[in-house]
Scaffold this motif. Structure first.
Motif, PDB file in Angstrom:
ATOM      1  N   ARG A  45      36.544  28.613  70.202  1.00 20.15           N
ATOM      2  CA  ARG A  45      35.279  29.323  70.366  1.00 20.15           C
ATOM      3  C   ARG A  45      34.541  28.672  71.525  1.00 20.15           C
ATOM      4  NH1 ARG A  45      37.708  32.157  67.767  1.00 20.15           N
ATOM      5  NH2 ARG A  45      37.190  33.340  65.898  1.00 20.15           N
ATOM      6  N   VAL A  46      34.094  29.493  72.467  1.00 20.87           N
ATOM      7  CA  VAL A  46      33.355  29.004  73.627  1.00 20.87           C
ATOM      8  C   VAL A  46      31.867  29.234  73.390  1.00 20.87           C
ATOM      9  CG1 VAL A  46      32.906  29.330  76.094  1.00 20.87           C
ATOM     10  CG2 VAL A  46      35.253  29.325  75.240  1.00 20.87           C
ATOM     11  N   LEU A  47      31.113  28.168  73.468  1.00 20.76           N
ATOM     12  CA  LEU A  47      29.660  28.215  73.338  1.00 20.76           C
ATOM     13  C   LEU A  47      29.118  27.939  74.737  1.00 20.76           C
ATOM     14  CD1 LEU A  47      29.548  25.718  70.321  1.00 20.76           C
ATOM     15  CD2 LEU A  47      30.034  28.174  70.234  1.00 20.76           C
ATOM     16  N   THR A  48      28.570  28.939  75.385  1.00 21.80           N
ATOM     17  CA  THR A  48      28.208  28.750  76.789  1.00 21.80           C
ATOM     18  C   THR A  48      26.707  28.802  77.008  1.00 21.80           C
ATOM     19  OG1 THR A  48      28.617  29.464  79.066  1.00 21.80           O
ATOM     20  CG2 THR A  48      28.493  31.205  77.386  1.00 21.80           C
ATOM     21  N   GLN A  49      26.237  27.865  77.822  1.00 19.77           N
ATOM     22  CA  GLN A  49      24.849  27.883  78.279  1.00 19.77           C
ATOM     23  C   GLN A  49      24.690  28.790  79.497  1.00 19.77           C
ATOM     24  OE1 GLN A  49      24.991  23.359  78.299  1.00 19.77           O
ATOM     25  NE2 GLN A  49      22.839  23.667  77.808  1.00 19.77           N
ATOM     26  N   ASN A  50      25.799  29.254  80.033  1.00 16.31           N
ATOM     27  CA  ASN A  50      25.761  30.077  81.240  1.00 16.31           C
ATOM     28  C   ASN A  50      25.455  31.528  80.895  1.00 16.31           C
ATOM     29  OD1 ASN A  50      26.476  27.761  82.576  1.00 16.31           O
ATOM     30  ND2 ASN A  50      28.636  28.278  82.719  1.00 16.31           N
ATOM     31  N   VAL A  51      24.919  32.226  81.875  1.00 14.73           N
ATOM     32  CA  VAL A  51      24.554  33.631  81.678  1.00 14.73           C
ATOM     33  C   VAL A  51      25.337  34.540  82.617  1.00 14.73           C
ATOM     34  CG1 VAL A  51      22.230  33.062  80.872  1.00 14.73           C
ATOM     35  CG2 VAL A  51      22.614  33.428  83.320  1.00 14.73           C
ATOM     36  N   ASP A  52      26.388  33.988  83.250  1.00 15.71           N
ATOM     37  CA  ASP A  52      27.089  34.728  84.316  1.00 15.71           C
ATOM     38  C   ASP A  52      28.203  35.633  83.810  1.00 15.71           C
ATOM     39  OD1 ASP A  52      29.232  32.889  83.787  1.00 15.71           O
ATOM     40  OD2 ASP A  52      28.383  31.493  85.245  1.00 15.71           O
ATOM     41  N   GLY A  53      28.596  35.512  82.542  1.00 13.91           N
ATOM     42  CA  GLY A  53      29.638  36.380  81.990  1.00 13.91           C
ATOM     43  C   GLY A  53      31.027  36.114  82.518  1.00 13.91           C
ATOM     44  N   LEU A  54      31.251  34.976  83.177  1.00 16.25           N
ATOM     45  CA  LEU A  54      32.552  34.725  83.793  1.00 16.25           C
ATOM     46  C   LEU A  54      33.639  34.401  82.781  1.00 16.25           C
ATOM     47  CD1 LEU A  54      31.613  32.796  87.070  1.00 16.25           C
ATOM     48  CD2 LEU A  54      32.234  35.207  86.765  1.00 16.25           C
ATOM     49  N   HIS A  55      33.267  33.910  81.610  1.00 21.93           N
ATOM     50  CA  HIS A  55      34.296  33.681  80.583  1.00 21.93           C
ATOM     51  C   HIS A  55      34.924  35.009  80.171  1.00 21.93           C
ATOM     52  CE1 HIS A  55      33.666  29.434  80.088  1.00 21.93           C
ATOM     53  NE2 HIS A  55      32.387  29.592  79.818  1.00 21.93           N
ATOM     54  N   GLN A  56      34.105  36.019  79.975  1.00 22.30           N
ATOM     55  CA  GLN A  56      34.639  37.330  79.595  1.00 22.30           C
ATOM     56  C   GLN A  56      35.401  37.959  80.760  1.00 22.30           C
ATOM     57  OE1 GLN A  56      31.611  36.099  78.996  1.00 22.30           O
ATOM     58  NE2 GLN A  56      30.573  37.111  77.301  1.00 22.30           N
ATOM     59  N   ARG A  57      34.902  37.802  81.973  1.00 22.39           N
ATOM     60  CA  ARG A  57      35.605  38.362  83.128  1.00 22.39           C
ATOM     61  C   ARG A  57      36.967  37.698  83.309  1.00 22.39           C
ATOM     62  NH1 ARG A  57      32.729  39.419  88.627  1.00 22.39           N
ATOM     63  NH2 ARG A  57      34.566  40.747  88.744  1.00 22.39           N
ATOM     64  N   ALA A  58      37.071  36.440  82.904  1.00 16.89           N
ATOM     65  CA  ALA A  58      38.349  35.749  83.015  1.00 16.89           C
ATOM     66  C   ALA A  58      39.348  36.224  81.974  1.00 16.89           C
ATOM     67  CB  ALA A  58      38.141  34.237  82.882  1.00 16.89           C
ATOM     68  N   GLY A  59      38.856  36.861  80.895  1.00 14.19           N
ATOM     69  CA  GLY A  59      39.774  37.385  79.893  1.00 14.19           C
ATOM     70  C   GLY A  59      39.479  36.988  78.464  1.00 14.19           C
ATOM     71  N   LEU A  60      38.448  36.188  78.222  1.00 15.34           N
ATOM     72  CA  LEU A  60      38.102  35.854  76.846  1.00 15.34           C
ATOM     73  C   LEU A  60      37.416  37.049  76.177  1.00 15.34           C
ATOM     74  CD1 LEU A  60      36.699  32.189  76.910  1.00 15.34           C
ATOM     75  CD2 LEU A  60      38.758  32.993  75.750  1.00 15.34           C
ATOM     76  N   PRO A  61      37.829  37.413  74.977  1.00 18.54           N
ATOM     77  CA  PRO A  61      37.141  38.509  74.281  1.00 18.54           C
ATOM     78  C   PRO A  61      35.743  38.093  73.859  1.00 18.54           C
ATOM     79  CG  PRO A  61      38.805  37.513  72.864  1.00 18.54           C
ATOM     80  CD  PRO A  61      38.973  36.885  74.204  1.00 18.54           C
ATOM     81  N   ASP A  62      34.861  39.067  73.752  1.00 14.25           N
ATOM     82  CA  ASP A  62      33.472  38.788  73.384  1.00 14.25           C
ATOM     83  C   ASP A  62      33.371  37.997  72.088  1.00 14.25           C
ATOM     84  OD1 ASP A  62      32.337  40.007  75.596  1.00 14.25           O
ATOM     85  OD2 ASP A  62      32.142  41.965  74.616  1.00 14.25           O
ATOM     86  N   ARG A  63      34.270  38.269  71.140  1.00 14.78           N
ATOM     87  CA  ARG A  63      34.160  37.621  69.831  1.00 14.78           C
ATOM     88  C   ARG A  63      34.412  36.120  69.904  1.00 14.78           C
ATOM     89  NH1 ARG A  63      39.212  36.649  67.756  1.00 14.78           N
ATOM     90  NH2 ARG A  63      40.948  37.693  68.808  1.00 14.78           N
ATOM     91  N   LYS A  64      35.003  35.651  70.990  1.00 10.90           N
ATOM     92  CA  LYS A  64      35.277  34.219  71.130  1.00 10.90           C
ATOM     93  C   LYS A  64      34.240  33.498  71.983  1.00 10.90           C
ATOM     94  CE  LYS A  64      40.236  34.287  70.290  1.00 10.90           C
ATOM     95  NZ  LYS A  64      41.551  33.755  70.693  1.00 10.90           N
TER      96      LYS A  64
END
Length: 248
Positions: free
Chosen positions: A94-113
């Motif tokens: 599970r990724v807990l991000t302080q960032n607001v750039d959405g790059l984790h999802q753009r890289a391929g992580l599903p929203d639920r993670k």
């Protein structure tokens, strides 16, 4: 520091807290580092502070220009983001991000993670009617000549769908993040100064719950003395190497 890796036998979950440092190689500057935005332009902080933003139309105009020029919507994920996608494909993450750039999802992580602790800069929200919209559409209006585009539904002030200074984090999101920190066996903090609360408490919750801690950050953090491992190498090289070790 205790050597890592050790066998992960108690709980399989890995929690990863990411801060601005993971996105600098994507061209998005951090805020508090030696060359961060607040160091270079201390007045820029009022552009993301709720009180001045709501009270001063000039602040909003400058904020829209900052968003237009920042290029966050066109930034691409880097090797650090992609490494976490690889990790999540092999192990529970599970990724807990302080960032607001959405790059984790753009890289391929599903929203639920992904838990976005500070919201998302890819959307806007009206402070009056609370409706959401796409940031790209609002920036297109700025490019067309609107220096402070209002909500199309009610005429209210639009702000990014992020947690600005002066706003509280969503208690439901923070509650979920704390539950992940308590449940994980390994907590990895990447590119975060670990000084902004309440997110900075998550490593403490994890360690006190028995998890091991790895810190990947260019600068010292308050948690370095209790970490199992501290990596000072650039994130885009250190994180893929760490992931390779964890998934072997």
């Amino acid at each position: 520091m205790r050597p890592y890796p050790r066998p992960m036998t108690r709980r399989p979950l890995i929690a990863v807290l990411t801060g601005a440092g993971i996105s600098t190689d994507s061209g998005i500057p951090d805020y508090r580092g030696p060359n961060g935005l607040w160091q270079r332009d201390p007045k820029a902080q009022e552009l993301v502070t709720l009180g001045p933003y709501l009270a001063d139309e000039d602040v909003r105009r400058r904020a829209w220009l900052m968003r237009r020029d920042a290029g966050a919507l066109t930034a691409e994920p880097n090797a650090g983001h992609r490494a976490l996608v690889e990790l999540a494909a092999r192990l529970p993450v599970r990724v807990l991000t302080q960032n607001v750039d959405g790059l984790h999802q753009r890289a391929g992580l599903p929203d639920r993670k992904v838990l976005e602790l500070h919201g998302s800069a890819r959307r806007v929200q009206c402070v009056r009617c609370r409706r959401y919209g796409e940031m790209s559409a609002a920036l297109a209006r700025v490019a067309a000549g609107e220096d402070d585009p209002p909500c199309r539904e009610c005429g209210g002030i639009l702000k990014p769908a992020t947690v600005m200074f002066g706003e509280r984090l969503d208690p439901e999101v923070i509650g979920k993040a704390e539950a992940v920190a308590r449940a994980c066996e390994l907590f990895i903090a990447v590119g975060s100064t670990l000084q902004v609360h309440p997110a900075a408490l998550l490593p403490q919750i994890a360690v006190e719950s028995g998890a091991r801690l790895i810190i990947v950050n260019a600068e010292p953090t308050p948690y370095d003395p209790v970490a199992d491992q501290v990596l000072r190498e650039p994130i885009s090289s250190a994180l893929p190497a760490l992931v390779a070790t964890l998934t072997e």
